[in-house]
Motif scaffolding. Structure first.
Motif, PDB file in Angstrom:
ATOM      1  N   SER A 244      -4.421   6.748   1.773  1.00 51.23           N
ATOM      2  CA  SER A 244      -4.030   5.906   0.651  1.00 51.23           C
ATOM      3  C   SER A 244      -5.247   5.475  -0.167  1.00 51.23           C
ATOM      4  CB  SER A 244      -3.275   4.672   1.163  1.00 51.23           C
ATOM      5  OG  SER A 244      -2.947   3.797   0.105  1.00 51.23           O
TER       6      SER A 244
ATOM      7  N   TYR B 146      -3.000   7.430  -8.834  1.00 51.84           N
ATOM      8  CA  TYR B 146      -1.689   7.859  -8.337  1.00 51.84           C
ATOM      9  C   TYR B 146      -0.961   8.686  -9.401  1.00 51.84           C
ATOM     10  CZ  TYR B 146      -2.233   4.694  -4.373  1.00 51.84           C
ATOM     11  OH  TYR B 146      -2.679   4.078  -3.231  1.00 51.84           O
TER      12      TYR B 146
ATOM     13  N   ARG C 230       0.861  -1.185   0.000  1.00 53.79           N
ATOM     14  CA  ARG C 230       0.000   0.000   0.000  1.00 53.79           C
ATOM     15  C   ARG C 230       0.897   1.234   0.000  1.00 53.79           C
ATOM     16  NH1 ARG C 230      -4.678   1.595  -0.484  1.00 53.79           N
ATOM     17  NH2 ARG C 230      -5.499  -0.520  -0.636  1.00 53.79           N
ATOM     18  N   TRP C 231       0.602   2.161  -0.932  1.00 51.25           N
ATOM     19  CA  TRP C 231       1.460   3.305  -1.205  1.00 51.25           C
ATOM     20  C   TRP C 231       0.820   4.611  -0.765  1.00 51.25           C
ATOM     21  CZ3 TRP C 231       6.283   3.633  -3.766  1.00 51.25           C
ATOM     22  CH2 TRP C 231       6.806   2.410  -4.178  1.00 51.25           C
ATOM     23  N   LEU C 232       1.669   5.592  -0.482  1.00 50.55           N
ATOM     24  CA  LEU C 232       1.258   6.981  -0.306  1.00 50.55           C
ATOM     25  C   LEU C 232       2.268   7.870  -1.025  1.00 50.55           C
ATOM     26  CD1 LEU C 232       0.023   7.763   3.324  1.00 50.55           C
ATOM     27  CD2 LEU C 232      -1.103   8.361   1.176  1.00 50.55           C
TER      28      LEU C 232
END
Length: 203
Positions: free
Chosen positions: A111, A119, A57-59
């Protein structure tokens, strides 16, 4: 990955059948009956399914100091401690240069909002953690603001209307049954407190 054992299963059965037929030719018909499923031997256990890969999981965030981070802060259910430390520094109170707590749940909600937006650009963090002293200087801040506990973030996304950001956050709040969502015209407030929503246009 999961389908690989299933694809090879018929081949394994054919090999077992051929082996059984060979045994039957040497020692009688029992092996052949077992292989064909007519005997009393239990069926061979299915091969174990492969574990699915753990998802990152990205931010992608930028604060008012121009600092920017794009990081996978969680893999599956495991948070990356080094990534959390970097995000904690980015969420700090810039006036006091003071980092505060950084709950993983808040990062997860941000997120999810970013995932719904795509994104393609960073979330701009207008305000993350605030010390009580900083909170007291802001005319629009609630005296018991969740920003002082690291549980809230005010965000904008360049090129995306605030109404769209707020709408995505509201959908998540409705679905999950918690989160405070505030639309302030020039930014959107998101917190991980009880479910609530409000609109307040600042001059």
């Amino acid at each position: 990955m999961v389908k690989e054992p299933i694809r090879t299963l018929p081949l394994l059965r054919r090999r077992a059948m051929l082996a059984g037929l060979g045994a039957a030719a040497i020692g009688g018909g029992t092996a052949r009956a077992d292989v064909l499923g007519y005997g009393d031997a239990p069926p061979a256990p299915a091969p174990p399914a492969a574990e699915p890969p753990q998802r990152d999981r990205w931010l992608w965030l930028q604060n008012n100091a121009g600092e920017e981070i794009a990081v996978a802060y969680r893999t599956g259910q495991d948070y990356n401690i080094a990534a959390l430390a970097r995000l904690q520094a980015l969420f700090r109170d810039l006036r006091e240069d003071a980092p505060g707590p950084i709950p993983g749940l808040l990062l997860d909600m941000l997120s999810l909002v970013q995932e719904r937006l795509g994104y393609t650009r960073p979330l701009r963090l207008i305000s993350g953690y605030r010390t009580p002293a900083t909170n007291a200087t802001l005319p629009y801040a609630a005296p018991n603001s969740l920003h002082m506990r690291g549980m809230a973030a005010d965000i904008v996304v360049r090129g995306v209307p605030q109404s769209e950001i707020c709408s995505h956050a509201m959908v998540l709040s409705q679905h999950l049954g918690f989160m405070g969502i505030g639309w302030y015209g020039s930014f959107t407030h998101i917190d991980i407190g009880p479910k609530a929503s409000w609109t307040r246009m600042l001059n």
